[in-house]
Design a protein around this motif. Sequence first.
Motif, PDB file in Angstrom:
ATOM      1  N   ALA A   2       0.839  -1.198   0.000  1.00 32.07           N
ATOM      2  CA  ALA A   2       0.000   0.000   0.000  1.00 32.07           C
ATOM      3  C   ALA A   2       0.876   1.250   0.000  1.00 32.07           C
ATOM      4  N   SER A   3       2.023   1.187   0.644  1.00 30.96           N
ATOM      5  CA  SER A   3       2.935   2.333   0.655  1.00 30.96           C
ATOM      6  C   SER A   3       3.438   2.624  -0.750  1.00 30.96           C
ATOM      7  N   PHE A   4       3.824   1.550  -1.440  1.00 29.75           N
ATOM      8  CA  PHE A   4       4.304   1.708  -2.816  1.00 29.75           C
ATOM      9  C   PHE A   4       3.198   2.289  -3.689  1.00 29.75           C
ATOM     10  N   PHE A   5       1.974   1.789  -3.521  1.00 30.50           N
ATOM     11  CA  PHE A   5       0.846   2.291  -4.299  1.00 30.50           C
ATOM     12  C   PHE A   5       0.496   3.726  -3.920  1.00 30.50           C
ATOM     13  N   SER A   6       0.942   4.177  -2.760  1.00 28.50           N
ATOM     14  CA  SER A   6       0.677   5.551  -2.344  1.00 28.50           C
ATOM     15  C   SER A   6       1.784   6.492  -2.796  1.00 28.50           C
ATOM     16  N   GLY A   7       2.689   6.000  -3.631  1.00 27.76           N
ATOM     17  CA  GLY A   7       3.718   6.867  -4.192  1.00 27.76           C
ATOM     18  C   GLY A   7       4.983   6.965  -3.364  1.00 27.76           C
TER      19      GLY A   7
END
Lengths: 330, 501
Positions: free
Chosen positions: A208-213
Amino acid sequence: MDTRIITNKRDFSLKGFFLQWEWMLVLIFIGVNIMNMSLSEYYWDYNNLRDATMNFLDKAFIVLPMVFIIILGDIDISVASTVALSSVVMADLYNMGVPMPLAVVICLAVGTVCGFINGLLVVKYKELSAVIVTLATMIIYRGIAYILLEDQASGSFPDWFSFLGWGYVGSIPFILIVFAVFAILFAFLLHKTVFGRRVYAMGNNSTASFFSGIQVGKVKIIVFTLTGLMAGVTALFLTSRMGSTRPNVATGYELDVIAMVVLGGISTAGGKGRMIGAILAVFLIGFLRYGLGLVNVQAQVLLIIIGLLLIFAVAVPKLKWGKNKPRKLT
Amino acid sequence: MAEYVLELNGITKTFPGVKALDNVYFKLKPGEIHALMGENGAGKSTFIKVITGVHPADEGEMIMNGERVEFKTPNDSKRRGIAAIYQHVTNYPDLNVTENIFMGHEKLQKGTKRILWKEMHKEAEQLLKELGASFSPKTQMGALSVAEQQIVEIAKALSVDAKIIIMDEPTAALTRRESEELYRIAERLRDRGASIIFISHRFEDMYRLATKVTVLRDSKYIGTWDVDAISNHDLIVAMVGRDITQLFPKTDAEIGEELLRVEGLGKTGYFADISFSLRRGEILGLTGLVGAGRTEVCQTLFGIEPYDRGTIYFKGKEARIKKPLDAMNYGIGYLPEDRQKQGLVLEWGIGRNITLPALEKIARKGSINTAKEAEIAKRLAEKVGVKAKSIFDLASSLSGGNQQKVVFAKLLTADLDVIILDEPTKGVDVGAKSAIYEIISDLANQGYGIIMVSSEMPEIIGMCDRVAVMREGRITAFLDRKSITQEAILKASMADEAPVD
């Protein structure tokens, strides 16, 4: 869209406030002090305690960034080898005629590079866990240290260098002041900055962190590099206190450091824990060692006590939260 | 023989502080497929857990074949022939199919306790054949598709000779064709005499399979009807408790300048020749069967996966997107398909989740201003209508629909122009669905360009200005608002049709 009023004020609950693991550490810490006082009349003495602090604070510098690594859900067991390598390179260079200030800078640089390499490997080879990567570099860094010094001791540093480990500013040990400064810096970085928030996010849910940029690889490399740098700082203070160095210095430090972090309430599952807990744990274990050392308790007994404390630290939050955990209904 | 295989009378289950089931009735006949419907949080999961003995009921009685029973552990229910197949298939991906089927009740030789592999493989093969599966029992579980894994789960239920099979949203992750296969299997089980409790959010599942439907709402029993005797509208009212006048609140947004243009985008093995453009205020649907490459295209646009051919233009200029941060810096946001794994930090409060993609906005020189964070989080949470008491409520404590709204709020923190929605209403109940459609329609009115990936035909038809249909990694048709029909979409997504332009 229907608008409902959602509050952004946090409810303060006194019970919740005192149910935190850090208060448990404070209690244990007080208990350890009371026990030590009753064991030895020499324990509760400002000068004695102060000098005891100087004995265990060297490794505490690594505890600070290790908190970040454990929150990420990773681990770094190569730190002790990094300390040894940095220390040995510094001594070697000094003996070859490099001026001591430059050797000190290089010591820090070696630590930093070691940490950077760890970070790079952990990020590049995702299928390898951090424990395997740093197990490998632990052997390699220590190996290089042995090649450089070949089981010799190296030392005779200039007088000013011994100030690091032995000096006082007023009546306060220099090492304690430096640790306090670093502790405040790291606590600020973890709890108050964007960077710290990202570390927590990654520890909880990396995807989710990666998907949050969030640039997850970059954050990880920075954290490992910082750990290497702090291992270099530990190398400076340790070498200064010993007055010389050998390739086998700091053996076992990695486990001491990780034990302190875990005792401080930082979950090895990642995402949870606070800097203050780890700092409390440093002093708790340090004072416990010192007090039991005063009355000549065997080192092995001490290890058993620390081991029991660790199990307690891991088990108690589970017992406590397990009961009150809100059940998910659907 | 008793009239009902399973009868529940006045079942009540209370958890600390919550009544999870409140005086619930349920009757299941032999050979019946009985649908259980209700919004998320209505109590369906607790209902299953009571039947399977995971949570024993506090009040009420459970009767099987006329005989009163009490289940204290899942083993009790298993022994009485009840098997549950869950939405998220729980299995051992590294073991083979046979091992998965017989896990916990392996066939052993008497005395030596040696595992009888040959017999197990043989029986597994028999079961799979019966279910019409074409894979070998020696296949590794992880190598199977979700649909095939479900067949294994069903085989597992048959291997213990289950009389009552509970299926919890089995079609949620399946394609249309796979769902059809599942329907056939369910019917075959029914014909063998098993009773099936079928839980689903899809109305078509219910109409296709079930003869009876029981509705739960807010932990309460609402009623049981013959499927033929209740209209779609009445059923929704029963589930939601109010009249949803308009499920799709799509309004005509002003279509502005071009935001995004994709030319000949391709990634070997995944998709090829993807070209389209997106304007301000437009909702572009992207549909097709699961596996047609829709998610891959979206993730490529957002920088999660690389591409090897083609060009992406953002506001007329070529955009180089290598990681999500690049996409976000251009102004492209992505709402991932799996909100729990990809969208949220479940152990965090709502507020922290909302600000995560744009922490710079609430920080000065890298240090976070928590007052400002709380203010922004509150404003956005209210804007999308998250139902919660405080921004410190944990994301894990929210229902699926509310979680999805938090993910929408995350998109609003960043300065975006284009929003890519990947299955925005997946696993969300009817009431929350209409709220989400409202949000989407609102976003379009505010001037966002929106790409919406969806497998649900009604929402594609109801919400989109234009639709691109994908098949096997290529766009096979573009349909505009007037020509979007179920037939046209199906025609373009099925394999044996010639590509249309």
